[in-house]
Design a protein around this motif. Structure first.
Motif, PDB file in Angstrom:
ATOM      1  N   THR A  31     -28.061 -33.985   6.484  1.00 38.75           N
ATOM      2  CA  THR A  31     -28.228 -32.198   7.002  1.00 38.75           C
ATOM      3  C   THR A  31     -28.440 -32.108   8.516  1.00 38.75           C
ATOM      4  O   THR A  31     -29.115 -32.945   8.971  1.00 38.75           O
ATOM      5  N   ALA A  43     -29.975 -29.121  10.777  1.00 38.72           N
ATOM      6  CA  ALA A  43     -30.961 -28.202  10.801  1.00 38.72           C
ATOM      7  C   ALA A  43     -31.813 -27.880  11.862  1.00 38.72           C
ATOM      8  O   ALA A  43     -32.089 -28.844  12.846  1.00 38.72           O
ATOM      9  N   VAL A  97     -30.186 -24.134   8.455  1.00 39.38           N
ATOM     10  CA  VAL A  97     -29.656 -25.254   7.934  1.00 39.38           C
ATOM     11  C   VAL A  97     -28.336 -24.961   8.357  1.00 39.38           C
ATOM     12  O   VAL A  97     -27.351 -24.173   7.639  1.00 39.38           O
TER      13      VAL A  97
END
Lengths: 167, 215
Positions: free
Chosen positions: A135, A137, B128
């Motif tokens: 991810t 982020a 995110v």
């Protein structure tokens, strides 16, 4: 640093033979540039008091002591026990590893400061040699990242990543 | 622009798609046509140059993800009418089978990257930016919890950690990277090396511990 690694590996070999590892004497080295410091922890969430009580106790730094209570505002488990923890610099030009346990750990790559505060990070959550998720982020000091990982026994393993303030 | 018939024949000949009769007829025409010979020589040279500069096989990043994308595309293609086999002009050499495969793979990789970059998170959590889960059957969702003041990433469908597995934590106070060895040594509060994180030949993390954490 090569000497340090060799000493480390020799220490490991000594441990396997039941000997006390010799103290490591780090050589003076130029430290690589860092962008931030993070605290990572693996937390066992469970409703089973006996299971929670059986976990070894970990002294969590005071600045992160509110994390179990904050986890309780997201998840519906009764107990949150920190199993392992790792305070780690985030290197600017190298990958950083946050390894609170041998079983679940996180690779962190700095992508520089985020607009509006915090750090842009590329994260990889690993279970042994299997990557579970990747991810991109933003991690802010006031907003930790909670990752709900695999179930274990009667509960679930949670990974916590917090950006340390003042860095 | 459509490919002229003679170019199409040339491509089929280069690709070895002709039967014996077609091949004999084309080669007879080739022997009698210097311009066709020149074009055939050019095409062969182009093909050879491309083959020599491109690897026959390239590792596909995030193979699981792209395999799933390929399956989706194949399923979609089953419902699409086949398009004309030949496409355009002197760029007809792009039709060479191996090159077509390479471009198709590259297109899928590109499409996959775009899809990955655009994979948004449930709840519109702006902290995110992207999530990629390589294992089929695992779902990821993220959201921001106002109560906890935290970003939450939930992974569902993961294989359970075996109940008899003893999970013992570390207490790491810092890690030092060794540039020469591409390894990170992890230390505890007392300055003792607890573990060394490195990579194996497959670029997978390799964690060596100085003691057995499972006791």
């Amino acid at each position: 640093m090569k000497h340090l690694a060799l000493v480390t590996l020799l220490s490991a070999a000594a441990c396997l033979h039941g000997q006390e590892p010799p103290p490591v004497q780090p050589l003076p080295v130029k430290k690589p540039a860092t962008d931030a410091k993070v605290w990572g922890a693996l937390v066992f969430a469970t409703n089973d008091d006996a299971e929670a009580a059986a976990m070894p106790k970990v002294d969590v730094p005071a600045e992160f002591a509110d994390i179990p209570a904050r986890l309780g505002k997201v998840f519906e488990w009764k107990r949150y026990e920190v199993i392992g923890q790792h305070l780690q610099d985030v290197f600017r030009e190298y990958e950083s590893w946050v390894v609170p346990t041998k079983d679940l750990f996180l690779k962190v790559d700095s992508k520089g400061p985020a607009e509006g505060g915090g750090m842009n990070l590329h994260l990889q959550f690993w279970r042994d040699q299997q990557v579970l998720v990747k991810t991109d982020a933003v991690l802010k000091a006031e907003s930790p990242l909670f990752i709900a990982g695999p179930k274990w026994r009667q509960g679930r393993l949670l990974f916590v990543l917090v950006l340390q303030k003042g860095r | 622009m459509n490919t002229p018939p003679e170019d199409y024949e040339l491509l089929r000949w280069l690709d070895g798609e002709m039967n014996d009769a077609e091949q004999d007829a084309f080669e007879a025409r080739l022997a009698a046509d210097p311009s066709l010979q020149a074009e055939a020589a050019l095409m062969k040279r182009l093909s050879s140059d491309l083959r020599s500069h491109l690897p026959a096989e390239m590792p596909v990043p995030y193979a699981d993800f792209f395999n799933s994308q390929i399956q989706v595309r194949l399923a979609q293609d089953e419902n699409v009418q086949p398009s004309p086999a030949v496409s355009g002009g002197w760029f007809g050499w792009l039709r060479l089978p191996w090159l077509t495969t390479a471009f198709a793979t590259a297109a899928l990789v590109l499409a996959g990257l775009v899809a990955w970059q655009n994979s948004t998170t449930a709840g519109g959590d702006e902290l995110v930016h992207s999530i990629y889960v390589p294992k089929a059957g695992v779902q990821a969702r993220s959201f921001h919890s106002k109560d906890a003041r935290a970003t939450v990433l939930v992974l569902d469908g993961l294989e359970d950690m075996p109940a008899d597995r003893k999970i013992v934590g570390f207490n790491i106070s810092h890690g030092e990277v060794d540039e020469a060895l591409a390894a990170t040594t992890l230390f505890d509060d007392h300055g003792r090396a607890v573990a060394v994180m490195s990579k194996d030949a497959r670029n997978q993390p390799l964690l060596l511990t100085t003691t057995n954490p499972r006791g």
